[in-house]
Design a protein around this motif. Structure first.
Motif, PDB file in Angstrom:
ATOM      1  N   PHE A 108      -5.355   0.113  -0.437  1.00  9.62           N
ATOM      2  CA  PHE A 108      -4.394   0.645  -1.414  1.00  9.62           C
ATOM      3  C   PHE A 108      -3.510   1.732  -0.810  1.00  9.62           C
ATOM      4  O   PHE A 108      -2.434   2.008  -1.324  1.00  9.62           O
ATOM      5  CB  PHE A 108      -5.121   1.216  -2.641  1.00  9.62           C
ATOM      6  N   PRO A 140       0.834  -1.208   0.000  1.00 11.63           N
ATOM      7  CA  PRO A 140       0.000   0.000   0.000  1.00 11.63           C
ATOM      8  C   PRO A 140       0.872   1.262   0.000  1.00 11.63           C
ATOM      9  O   PRO A 140       1.947   1.277   0.602  1.00 11.63           O
ATOM     10  CB  PRO A 140      -0.795  -0.112   1.300  1.00 11.63           C
ATOM     11  N   TRP A 149      -5.354   2.551  -8.899  1.00 11.58           N
ATOM     12  CA  TRP A 149      -4.843   2.042  -7.620  1.00 11.58           C
ATOM     13  C   TRP A 149      -3.738   1.011  -7.830  1.00 11.58           C
ATOM     14  O   TRP A 149      -3.810   0.196  -8.725  1.00 11.58           O
ATOM     15  CB  TRP A 149      -5.954   1.359  -6.826  1.00 11.58           C
ATOM     16  N   GLY A 150      -2.767   1.034  -6.927  1.00 12.69           N
ATOM     17  CA  GLY A 150      -1.764  -0.023  -6.870  1.00 12.69           C
ATOM     18  C   GLY A 150      -0.781  -0.049  -8.017  1.00 12.69           C
ATOM     19  O   GLY A 150      -0.087  -1.042  -8.216  1.00 12.69           O
ATOM     20  N   GLU A 154      -9.841   8.212 -13.414  1.00 11.89           N
ATOM     21  CA  GLU A 154      -8.781   7.217 -13.237  1.00 11.89           C
ATOM     22  C   GLU A 154      -7.632   7.544 -14.174  1.00 11.89           C
ATOM     23  O   GLU A 154      -7.834   7.687 -15.379  1.00 11.89           O
ATOM     24  CB  GLU A 154      -9.329   5.827 -13.556  1.00 11.89           C
ATOM     25  N   ASN A 170      -1.973   8.889 -10.866  1.00 10.12           N
ATOM     26  CA  ASN A 170      -2.866   7.768 -10.559  1.00 10.12           C
ATOM     27  C   ASN A 170      -4.330   8.178 -10.694  1.00 10.12           C
ATOM     28  O   ASN A 170      -5.152   7.399 -11.159  1.00 10.12           O
ATOM     29  CB  ASN A 170      -2.599   7.242  -9.145  1.00 10.12           C
ATOM     30  N   GLY A 183      -9.271   4.604  -0.673  1.00 11.68           N
ATOM     31  CA  GLY A 183      -7.957   3.968  -0.769  1.00 11.68           C
ATOM     32  C   GLY A 183      -7.539   3.289   0.512  1.00 11.68           C
ATOM     33  O   GLY A 183      -6.989   2.187   0.502  1.00 11.68           O
ATOM     34  N   GLN A 207      -9.905   0.179   1.215  1.00 11.71           N
ATOM     35  CA  GLN A 207      -9.673  -0.954   0.311  1.00 11.71           C
ATOM     36  C   GLN A 207      -8.240  -1.479   0.357  1.00 11.71           C
ATOM     37  O   GLN A 207      -7.890  -2.406  -0.363  1.00 11.71           O
ATOM     38  CB  GLN A 207     -10.038  -0.560  -1.123  1.00 11.71           C
ATOM     39  N   LEU A 257       1.116   7.646  -4.244  1.00 10.68           N
ATOM     40  CA  LEU A 257      -0.039   7.799  -5.126  1.00 10.68           C
ATOM     41  C   LEU A 257      -0.036   9.261  -5.559  1.00 10.68           C
ATOM     42  O   LEU A 257       0.049  10.148  -4.708  1.00 10.68           O
ATOM     43  CB  LEU A 257      -1.311   7.483  -4.337  1.00 10.68           C
TER      44      LEU A 257
END
Length: 198
Positions: free
Chosen positions: A164, A58, A116-117, A112, A101, A159, A162, A131
Motif C-alpha cells: 500500500f 501505492p 489503505w488504498g 482505521e 486514512n 503498508g 502489503q 496516506l
C-alpha cells in the motif's frame, strides 16, 4: 548421454547473471510481512462514507497530522473522539468521510479512518498519492509518546510489506505542504523517529 557444450555455456552464463544481477535495495522497513492491530471502522462506529475513491498506485507520501483536540487515552475515548471527528469532517467540512486514512491515540492504539488504498481528504491538493495519519492530540502542547511512535512505525512497515506504500515513500508533516502549524511543533520535531533515524 552427454550434454551439448553450448548447454553448459548457457547454464554457466545464467548462473553468472544471477550472481551479479542487482538485488533490490532493502527498505528501511524491510521485506518481511508485518501485521498490526487496527481498530476497524465497524469497531469504532463509523458512519458509511458518502463515496470512496481508490488510489491508483501505492502511496508515495505519508503526511503526518495532529487533530489539535485534547489528547485521547484509551479505546473508549478514542472511539468517542473518532465519531466526533468524522461528524465534523462530513457535516462541517463537506467531506465524504473522515479525512485521515489512519489515526493513533496517545496510548498507541491505531484506528482505521479511510484505510489503505483510499484517497483521503487531509491535505488539500496532495491526497491522490499520499496516506494521511493523524495523531490524536494537540502536539503544540503534547509530546508524542513512545507508544504512538512505535505504533505508527509498525503501521508504515505493514503498508510497505502489503504494497500500500511505496518502499521509498517520503514522510512529511502537513506544514511542509501548506500554511499551517499542523502537526504541531513537538510532533514535527519527532518525525525523524518515524523513519528510525534517531
Amino acid at each position: 548421454m552427454t550434454t551439448p557444450p553450448e548447454t553448459g555455456f548457457l547454464i554457466r552464463l545464467l548462473h553468472m547473471l544471477l550472481l551479479v544481477s542487482p538485488q533490490p535495495k532493502p527498505s528501511v522497513y524491510g521485506v518481511m510481512q508485518q501485521r498490526v492491530n487496527i481498530v476497524s471502522r465497524l469497531e469504532w462506529g463509523a458512519a458509511a462514507p458518502e463515496q470512496k475513491e481508490k488510489l491508483k498506485a501505492p502511496a508515495w507520501r505519508v503526511i503526518i497530522h495532529h487533530t489539535a483536540l485534547p489528547r485521547c487515552k484509551g479505546l473508549t475515548e478514542g472511539k468517542d473522539q473518532l465519531v466526533c471527528i468524522q461528524r465534523m469532517h462530513m457535516k462541517g467540512r463537506g467531506f465524504d468521510d473522515i479525512g485521515y486514512n489512519f489515526l493513533v491515540g496517545g496510548d498507541g492504539t491505531l484506528f482505521e479512518g479511510r484505510g489503505w488504498g483510499v484517497v483521503g481528504a487531509h491535505t488539500k491538493g496532495n491526497n491522490h498519492d499520499s496516506l494521511g495519519i493523524a495523531f490524536m492530540g494537540n502536539y503544540n502542547n503534547d509530546t508524542p509518546s513512545t507508544e504512538e511512535i512505535s505504533s505508527v512505525k509498525l503501521l508504515l512497515q505493514c503498508g510497505v510489506s502489503q504494497g500500500f506504500l511505496h518502499r521509498e515513500f517520503v514522510l512529511l508533516g502537513h506544514r511542509d505542504l501548506g500554511n499551517t502549524e499542523c502537526p504541531g511543533g513537538k510532533l514535527y520535531a519527532a518525525l525523524s523517529k518515524l523513519r528510525g533515524t534517531k
